[in-house]
Design an enzyme around this catalytic site. Sequence first.
Site, PDB file in Angstrom:
ATOM      1  N   MET A 337      68.924   2.065  97.459  1.00 23.89           N
ATOM      2  CA  MET A 337      67.929   3.294  97.198  1.00 23.89           C
ATOM      3  C   MET A 337      67.023   3.822  98.203  1.00 23.89           C
ATOM      4  O   MET A 337      66.891   4.626  98.515  1.00 23.89           O
ATOM      5  CB  MET A 337      67.368   2.828  95.826  1.00 23.89           C
ATOM      6  N   VAL A 413      62.060  -2.088  96.085  1.00 25.48           N
ATOM      7  CA  VAL A 413      62.470  -3.630  96.313  1.00 25.48           C
ATOM      8  C   VAL A 413      63.261  -3.927  95.243  1.00 25.48           C
ATOM      9  O   VAL A 413      63.686  -3.534  94.357  1.00 25.48           O
ATOM     10  CB  VAL A 413      61.365  -4.383  96.937  1.00 25.48           C
ATOM     11  N   HIS A 463      61.818   7.447  89.040  1.00 23.32           N
ATOM     12  CA  HIS A 463      62.769   6.906  89.033  1.00 23.32           C
ATOM     13  C   HIS A 463      63.873   7.890  89.549  1.00 23.32           C
ATOM     14  O   HIS A 463      64.262   8.946  88.981  1.00 23.32           O
ATOM     15  CB  HIS A 463      63.173   6.564  87.545  1.00 23.32           C
TER      16      HIS A 463
HETATM   17  P1  NAD Z   1      68.886  -3.342  97.176  1.00 16.76           P
HETATM   18  O1  NAD Z   1      69.160  -4.785  96.879  1.00 16.76           O
HETATM   19  O2  NAD Z   1      69.884  -2.387  97.733  1.00 16.76           O
HETATM   20  O3  NAD Z   1      67.431  -3.008  98.062  1.00 16.76           O
HETATM   21  C1  NAD Z   1      66.250  -3.870  98.069  1.00 16.76           C
HETATM   22  C2  NAD Z   1      65.643  -3.867  99.056  1.00 16.76           C
HETATM   23  O4  NAD Z   1      64.293  -4.602  99.170  1.00 16.76           O
HETATM   24  C3  NAD Z   1      66.385  -4.932 100.067  1.00 16.76           C
HETATM   25  O5  NAD Z   1      66.727  -4.112 101.509  1.00 16.76           O
HETATM   26  C4  NAD Z   1      65.272  -6.077 100.389  1.00 16.76           C
HETATM   27  O6  NAD Z   1      65.555  -6.795 101.504  1.00 16.76           O
HETATM   28  C5  NAD Z   1      64.271  -5.368 100.026  1.00 16.76           C
HETATM   29  N1  NAD Z   1      63.105  -6.357  99.686  1.00 16.76           N
HETATM   30  C6  NAD Z   1      63.209  -7.353  98.950  1.00 16.76           C
HETATM   31  N2  NAD Z   1      61.908  -7.811  98.977  1.00 16.76           N
HETATM   32  C7  NAD Z   1      61.127  -7.194  99.832  1.00 16.76           C
HETATM   33  C8  NAD Z   1      59.759  -7.320 100.062  1.00 16.76           C
HETATM   34  N3  NAD Z   1      59.139  -8.413  99.662  1.00 16.76           N
HETATM   35  N4  NAD Z   1      59.245  -6.462 100.953  1.00 16.76           N
HETATM   36  C9  NAD Z   1      59.879  -5.534 101.536  1.00 16.76           C
HETATM   37  N5  NAD Z   1      61.164  -5.269 101.175  1.00 16.76           N
HETATM   38  C10 NAD Z   1      61.752  -6.147 100.337  1.00 16.76           C
HETATM   39  O7  NAD Z   1      68.390  -2.778  95.763  1.00 16.76           O
HETATM   40  P2  NAD Z   1      68.482  -1.108  95.102  1.00 16.76           P
HETATM   41  O8  NAD Z   1      69.705  -0.974  94.505  1.00 16.76           O
HETATM   42  O9  NAD Z   1      67.999  -0.270  96.488  1.00 16.76           O
HETATM   43  O10 NAD Z   1      67.437  -1.120  94.168  1.00 16.76           O
HETATM   44  C11 NAD Z   1      65.897  -1.077  94.420  1.00 16.76           C
HETATM   45  C12 NAD Z   1      64.795  -0.677  93.256  1.00 16.76           C
HETATM   46  O11 NAD Z   1      65.569   0.602  92.658  1.00 16.76           O
HETATM   47  C13 NAD Z   1      65.335  -1.607  92.063  1.00 16.76           C
HETATM   48  O12 NAD Z   1      63.946  -1.438  91.500  1.00 16.76           O
HETATM   49  C14 NAD Z   1      66.441  -1.110  91.261  1.00 16.76           C
HETATM   50  O13 NAD Z   1      66.202  -1.234  89.800  1.00 16.76           O
HETATM   51  C15 NAD Z   1      65.869   0.571  91.373  1.00 16.76           C
HETATM   52  N6  NAD Z   1      67.174   1.598  91.255  1.00 16.76           N
HETATM   53  C16 NAD Z   1      68.120   1.216  91.689  1.00 16.76           C
HETATM   54  C17 NAD Z   1      69.315   2.283  91.267  1.00 16.76           C
HETATM   55  C18 NAD Z   1      70.808   1.995  91.781  1.00 16.76           C
HETATM   56  O14 NAD Z   1      71.601   2.769  91.374  1.00 16.76           O
HETATM   57  N7  NAD Z   1      71.063   1.112  92.488  1.00 16.76           N
HETATM   58  C19 NAD Z   1      69.062   3.392  90.556  1.00 16.76           C
HETATM   59  C20 NAD Z   1      67.706   3.597  90.460  1.00 16.76           C
HETATM   60  C21 NAD Z   1      66.769   2.674  90.524  1.00 16.76           C
END
Ligand code: NAD
Length: 737
Positions: A337, A413, A463
């Site tokens: 994301m 994250v 969101h």
């Molecule tokens: P993802 O696992 O692809 O990405 C998360 C990223 O955060 C990773 O690159 C990781 O290295 C990084 N990260 C973790 N801890 C960290 C820290 N302490 N400092 C800096 N970076 C850090 O996950 P995602 O799917 O991108 O989801 C991220 C957020 O977005 C979540 O809260 C999720 O609920 C939300 N979200 C996801 C979707 C979806 O369709 N995947 C949709 C809406 C919202």
Amino acid sequence: MSYTNFKIETDADGIALVTWDMPEKSMNVFTQEVMDELDAIIDQTTADAAVKGVVFTSGKSSFSGGADLSMIKSMFTLQAEEKKNDPANAAQKLFNLVGRMTGLFRKLETCGKPWVSAINGTCMGGAFELSLACHGRVASNSKSVKIALPEVKVGIFPGAGGTQRVPRLTNTQDALQMMTTGSSLTAARAKAMGLVHEVVEPEKLIEAAKAMIKNGLKAVQPWDEKGFKLPGGGVWTPASAQLWPAASAILRRETYGNYPGAIAILKCVYEGLQVPFDTGLKIEQRYFTEILQTTEAFSMIRSLFVSMQELGKGARRPAGVPKSEFKKVGVVGAGFMGASIAYVTAAAGIPVTLIDRDMEAAEKGKAHSEGLVKDSVGKGRLTKDEGEALLARITPSADYGDLKDAGLIVEAVFEDRQVKKDVIEKVEAVIAPDAIFASNTSTLPITGLAKNSKRPEQFIGVHFFSPVEKMMLTEVIVGKETGDKALATALDYVAAIKKTPIVVNDTRGFYVNRCVFRYIHEAYDMLIEGVPPAMIENAAKMAGMPVGPLSLNDEVAIDLSQKILKATVADLGEKAVDTKHMALVNRMVDELDRRGRKNGKGFYEYPAKPAKKYLWPGLKELYPQKAADKVDVEVLKQRFLATIALEAARTIEEGIVTDPREADVGSILGFGFAPYTGGTLSYIDGMGTKAFVALCEKLAKGYGDHFKPTPLLKEMAEKGETFYGRFDPYGAAQRAA
Ligand code: NAD
């Protein structure tokens, strides 16, 4: 004579250049006043012997967006009043009203002097219908020229001669496709179709238009000439005998008969091509009058045009907070994301610092943008320089210190409370005291997350939906302590990246996901009852949903559904979820390792491309199957729409969503809720709360208590209230002002 919306300059050759340039509007649109003035201009130029011909163009960067749909929306109100006051003549009055534009354009093309439309930019709807009535059409070859008759997208159709002139200029198949999809044509494509005569460099536009007149352009349209032949060969030809059955079948396949406006296009063309032009116009006017009286047209114009514009312009933005200028936005978490959020932010011209745990992860996040830019440059959507400038705006980093001058931080994250807490603390240690922190969490309540913040009034949820580049909606989540500045900043940011916001108060699943999971859970119920899986998917699409619920669940991942169900049990207890749903997802995930598209196995099978996905045959073995002819498809359709609409009604009742426009627009942009209904609450208002309550009571008897109408709905049904009446968004805004 002088006009408010037009300028006229006649040159030495006697060619009058009419320039449409409405004061205090960014785009020209047809209003009552514009039509009155155009009428007078036709009279004036026709009567003036010094005028040999007219070139019609726009003084703005676009040509025109067509009819002012707010004017059409007010016509609905008038019509409703007419129906009450003078029911016998209401339809006739509407018929006369909608014929105004048709008559005006016919007057133009039969005035006896040649008119040429010089199309300098986007030319939509009524404006293109006006151009079609001109004897000549010249378009600039600029990238900004987009020509379309997009009315079908808001539930109506080209009702000012479009359905009659387009198929008299081009072949029937292309004409139907253009109007039933509402898609845009480039100038070159319009020329290839015979809809414009010439395409020239932008600076040669007026010169070329005038040259057409000087070169003796006839002031008679092809269809007014003796011996006119239809380019498609007419309706009674062997080619048409093949085309028409296929055209109806394709429209049926794409729309399941849910869009009366689209069906009317076929009728207008089919009937109109068999009669003289003026009779064809009358046929179109009759169908247009009929379509304007449909609930679909009313609801679609309200949600997909008026409300969407109002929300986009900040209808919910707190007044009194100065507009935010984004000099830098920080995105923390460069994963799936975060990488996309960084891209859309940079694409809007805002510098971004993209942070992850280490430089490698941050750079990987930026690589996502590099891929997208490469693709866009390859397709000619961006120039090389524009692409490079976009990428230069994204700075990957592993140093939180780089966030110190960012006015807004978007956190993306891992979905883990502890990880998010650490990040909130690290970010707040470096950012300016007035910076805003926005979390992209999809499941964790904002109020709870804000407890980790030293300044919860500056903490908010933003969101996004995946894929971020395509999805037009963003939910802005207001926690208990979120203040006005945070809300205004979040809305300014969403506007800057050209998405439509809805403002939602904090709750589990917010608005969109609450509704989406109702949709998926209804499909679980159907599977468990033994409804054949293909019927589940097809019934949903027949109801107007763009993606079947099982297919959708595969996309969002079945193990995510399992995680959410488990979290709900952990937080609210066993009773908060349906044990049969839990058993189904446990079996799919834990026993069968069918997690969805991501591991190539879900409710569907995903064979190697180019083969298409297909429903997993083993699904039929999970539950004893009902015979297909024992399942009522109409009831399946009702169940899908009703369960989602009921959830939307609950969010209003609980004060989660406060404005019906947001429930409607959010449902269409967020998960494609049957657009012809105008959205979740318009679906209820459209049939009436009384009918909806009766439907829910019927469904509750057969399919479970989750269909029981809520106390608010029952009260509204008794009083004969609608959502737009009881929660009148304009009344609320006026009261707040
Ligand atoms: P993802 O696992 O692809 O990405 C998360 C990223 O955060 C990773 O690159 C990781 O290295 C990084 N990260 C973790 N801890 C960290 C820290 N302490 N400092 C800096 N970076 C850090 O996950 P995602 O799917 O991108 O989801 C991220 C957020 O977005 C979540 O809260 C999720 O609920 C939300 N979200 C996801 C979707 C979806 O369709 N995947 C949709 C809406 C919202």
